[in-house]
Design an enzyme around this catalytic site. Structure first.
Site, PDB file in Angstrom:
ATOM      1  N   LYS A 123      -4.936 -10.990  -4.402  1.00 35.95           N
ATOM      2  CA  LYS A 123      -4.589 -10.717  -5.742  1.00 35.95           C
ATOM      3  C   LYS A 123      -3.389 -11.714  -6.376  1.00 35.95           C
ATOM      4  CE  LYS A 123      -4.347  -8.398 -10.179  1.00 35.95           C
ATOM      5  NZ  LYS A 123      -3.654  -6.914 -10.114  1.00 35.95           N
ATOM      6  N   GLU A 147     -11.712 -11.510 -14.212  1.00 35.39           N
ATOM      7  CA  GLU A 147     -10.888 -10.559 -14.907  1.00 35.39           C
ATOM      8  C   GLU A 147     -10.751 -11.017 -16.469  1.00 35.39           C
ATOM      9  OE1 GLU A 147      -7.299  -8.933 -13.567  1.00 35.39           O
ATOM     10  OE2 GLU A 147      -6.298 -10.047 -15.352  1.00 35.39           O
ATOM     11  N   GLU A 184      -4.384  -0.661  -5.027  1.00 39.16           N
ATOM     12  CA  GLU A 184      -3.402  -1.974  -4.674  1.00 39.16           C
ATOM     13  C   GLU A 184      -2.096  -1.695  -3.977  1.00 39.16           C
ATOM     14  OE1 GLU A 184      -3.682  -5.164  -7.705  1.00 39.16           O
ATOM     15  OE2 GLU A 184      -1.894  -4.233  -8.550  1.00 39.16           O
ATOM     16  N   GLU A 225      -9.079  -2.137 -15.156  1.00 39.95           N
ATOM     17  CA  GLU A 225      -7.853  -2.284 -14.313  1.00 39.95           C
ATOM     18  C   GLU A 225      -6.572  -1.868 -15.280  1.00 39.95           C
ATOM     19  OE1 GLU A 225      -9.897  -6.511 -12.812  1.00 39.95           O
ATOM     20  OE2 GLU A 225      -7.818  -6.465 -13.789  1.00 39.95           O
ATOM     21  N   SER A 226      -5.476  -1.106 -14.630  1.00 37.36           N
ATOM     22  CA  SER A 226      -4.428  -0.902 -15.402  1.00 37.36           C
ATOM     23  C   SER A 226      -4.458   0.268 -16.370  1.00 37.36           C
ATOM     24  CB  SER A 226      -3.710  -2.399 -15.909  1.00 37.36           C
ATOM     25  OG  SER A 226      -3.498  -3.278 -15.244  1.00 37.36           O
ATOM     26  N   ASN A 240      -8.989  -5.942 -17.782  1.00 37.86           N
ATOM     27  CA  ASN A 240      -7.679  -5.612 -17.642  1.00 37.86           C
ATOM     28  C   ASN A 240      -7.186  -4.770 -19.085  1.00 37.86           C
ATOM     29  OD1 ASN A 240      -4.862  -5.464 -17.082  1.00 37.86           O
ATOM     30  ND2 ASN A 240      -4.847  -7.619 -16.278  1.00 37.86           N
ATOM     31  N   LYS A 245       1.311  -3.205  -4.003  1.00 33.54           N
ATOM     32  CA  LYS A 245       2.130  -4.041  -4.824  1.00 33.54           C
ATOM     33  C   LYS A 245       3.666  -3.692  -4.706  1.00 33.54           C
ATOM     34  CE  LYS A 245       1.808  -3.241  -9.413  1.00 33.54           C
ATOM     35  NZ  LYS A 245       1.420  -3.517 -10.711  1.00 33.54           N
TER      36      LYS A 245
END
Length: 269
Positions: A126, A175, A64, A226-227, A196, A66
């Site tokens: 995103k 997601e 990513e 994710e995350s 997520n 960001k």
């Protein structure tokens, strides 16, 4: 962060789309996307790139780009999307994810276009997608995939937006954060199921969320965790559970060289 952060973001997104539609009509941007032969040919297969990396025995990393987040503020400064994209590709990323939301993540469409131009791997827009207008925007910016968040959309709109994305040549990463959201996501055709680990309503994070939902996902889907992937142990924990696709951003964004951070995290994973 307050518990209604998702509601706040979605309310702002509705206004953002309303203003964009006033500046340029849906029919105008749709016609551009549908009539541009070069755009139709310039598609990189997001799901395929991820699947091929996993089949080869490696982690399929969606790296990513960001600049900031609502909970952390500015993460990386100075911020050069093209350089980051080049570094990610050089160090083995399967795909990119680029934030385009401005008010909450300090993203920008230009970041996506700069990143994609600097590399040869597929790119995900995103953002918080709530309107067909955003799908045509994404393709006009040459995104190869969009994110659809179940918590932000009802099931009927999810299906319709997936169809629209596929019609203009993009893949979809759907997601979820809960079992009920997963049930909705599995009604879509996309093989890409993102789990997520961060609750978008509270921004609390737990890797256990991926492990809890895994038993309910068919074997033909690609699970993207994710995350919250921060250490070698986190990577090994997921791969031991047969989760081999990852969306990771913040830990890379805080490193001097994001691509080197990617290689370091996943070489031991």
């Amino acid at each position: 962060m307050s518990s209604n952060i998702l509601h706040t973001i979605l309310s702002a997104k509705k206004e953002e789309v309303r203003i964009a539609r006033r500046q340029r009509s849906l029919s105008s941007i749709r016609d551009e996307v549908e009539s541009d032969e070069g755009l139709r040919k310039d598609v990189r297969e997001f799901a395929r790139a991820l699947r091929e990396k996993v089949i080869s025995g490696k982690a399929g990393v969606i790296a990513e780009i960001k600049k900031a987040s609502p909970s952390r503020g500015v993460i990386r400064e100075p911020f050069y999307p093209a350089m980051i994209a080049e570094s990610y590709e050089r160090h083995g990323a399967a795909c990119l994810s680029v934030l385009t939301d401005k008010p909450f993540f300090q993203g920008d469409p230009d970041y996506l276009m700069q990143a994609r131009q600097a590399c040869a791997i597929p790119v995900l827009r995103k953002d918080f997608m709530i309107d067909f207008y955003q799908i045509y925007e994404a393709r006009a910016w040459r995104a190869d995939c969009i994110l659809l968040i179940v918590a932000a959309l009802d099931t009927g709109l999810l299906r319709e937006m997936e169809v629209c994305a596929r019609e203009v040549g993009m893949d979809v990463l759907v997601e979820v954060h809960s079992a009920s959201e997963l049930e909705c996501a599995l009604q879509l055709k996309t093989p890409l199921i993102g789990i997520n680990n961060r609750d978008l309503r509270t921004f609390e994070t737990s890797l256990q969320n991926t492990l809890d939902l895994l038993p309910y996902i068919p074997a033909d889907r690609i699970v993207v965790t994710e995350s919250g992937i921060l250490t070698h142990d986190d990577v090994q924990r997921m791969r031991a559970a047969h989760v081999h696709a990852f969306l990771v951003g913040e830990v890379f964004m805080r490193a001097p060289d994001p691509g080197e951070a990617l290689a370091s995290l996943f070489d031991a994973g």
